[in-house]
Design a protein around this motif. Structure first.
Motif, PDB file in Angstrom:
ATOM      1  N   GLY A   1       3.669  -3.380   0.211  1.00  0.00           N
ATOM      2  CA  GLY A   1       2.500  -4.247   0.130  1.00  0.00           C
ATOM      3  C   GLY A   1       1.982  -4.249  -1.300  1.00  0.00           C
ATOM      4  O   GLY A   1       1.805  -3.185  -1.892  1.00  0.00           O
TER       5      GLY A   1
ATOM      6  N   ASP B   1      -2.771  -5.142   2.841  1.00  0.00           N
ATOM      7  CA  ASP B   1      -1.536  -4.949   2.082  1.00  0.00           C
ATOM      8  C   ASP B   1      -1.355  -5.932   0.940  1.00  0.00           C
ATOM      9  O   ASP B   1      -0.704  -5.627  -0.055  1.00  0.00           O
ATOM     10  CB  ASP B   1      -0.321  -5.091   3.011  1.00  0.00           C
ATOM     11  CG  ASP B   1      -0.316  -4.062   4.121  1.00  0.00           C
ATOM     12  OD1 ASP B   1      -0.937  -3.003   3.940  1.00  0.00           O
ATOM     13  OD2 ASP B   1       0.299  -4.332   5.157  1.00  0.00           O
TER      14      ASP B   1
ATOM     15  N   PRO C   1       4.419  -2.195   4.039  1.00  0.00           N
ATOM     16  CA  PRO C   1       3.391  -3.039   4.680  1.00  0.00           C
ATOM     17  C   PRO C   1       3.027  -2.498   6.059  1.00  0.00           C
ATOM     18  O   PRO C   1       3.894  -2.097   6.834  1.00  0.00           O
ATOM     19  CB  PRO C   1       4.079  -4.401   4.795  1.00  0.00           C
ATOM     20  CG  PRO C   1       5.159  -4.378   3.770  1.00  0.00           C
ATOM     21  CD  PRO C   1       5.625  -2.961   3.705  1.00  0.00           C
TER      22      PRO C   1
END
Length: 226
Positions: free
Chosen positions: A75, A58, A51
């Protein structure tokens, strides 16, 4: 003749930590073919799916397991193209169904010629039938806000805590004790990585019923393929 189902982990396959828990609940005639989103990834590739801190870019934060047992954070939007390719690959192996080994909420944009079983959709349909006030445990503190938001749409009260199953769920007893002192109907371990032993620990500490996704899904598969 054995029936084949595909299993996609957002970590690295094979997920022996999951399969060892669910195989005793499955019919012997069922063959599981595993594929992992992170299979063969280098350290740089793992860094690329981490992320960035922007939820719009994300998507939801997901946590899974590498083959060495370590946890990894990613993500969701960054791994969707990989998941789609794994679906195509499993279709070529004549699977009857594909199981996502993750309790994340995935978009309907994923395409498949065979049914995809999403544990989170099963949880979302079952939990509100039996409880309105729940305690939810997710792997990362970074998931707590999203966890409250998601579950808050389908139940009246959500208390969310974090305990990483890939680090042994070190604070499950502390979480269970906190849940025991609150007006909670049931607890939900919101990750496929939690084990039966972790469920037992949370049940003992909280005095509440606990739903474990991996065994819940295994029992559903048994009903479908027995």
């Amino acid at each position: 003749m054995k029936r084949r189902i595909g299993a996609i982990t957002i970590g690295q396959s094979p997920r022996v930590d999951i399969i060892d828990d669910i195989c005793p609940l499955l019919p012997e005639s069922l063959e599981i073919i595993q594929k992992g989103v992170l299979d063969g990834m280098t350290s740089k590739e793992l860094e690329a799916i981490a992320p960035s801190g922007t939820s719009d870019a994300d998507g939801p934060i997901l946590v899974s397991r590498l083959s060495n047992g370590k946890s990894v954070v990613m993500g969701e939007k960054k791994i969707l193209p990989i998941i789609q390719n794994l679906i195509y690959s499993l279709e070529k192996e004549d699977v009857s169904l594909i199981l996502m080994l993750c309790t994340g909420t995935f978009p309907n944009t994923l395409k498949s010629k065979v049914p995809i079983l999403y544990p989170q959709k099963v949880l979302y349909n079952i939990v509100p039938l039996i409880a309105k006030r729940i305690g939810v445990v997710s792997p990362s503190p970074k998931q707590i806000t999203e966890t409250k938001k998601r579950w808050g749409k389908i139940v009246s009260s959500v208390d969310a805590k974090a305990s990483n199953p890939y680090e042994g769920g070190p604070n499950l007893e502390e979480i269970g004790k906190a849940f025991s002192n609150k007006d909670i109907d049931i607890c939900v371990l919101d990750c496929i990585g939690y084990t039966q032993k972790m469920k037992q620990r949370l049940e003992t500490a909280s005095g509440k019923p606990v739903i474990l996704p991996r065994t819940l899904i295994a029992r559903l598969l048994s009903e479908l393929f027995e």
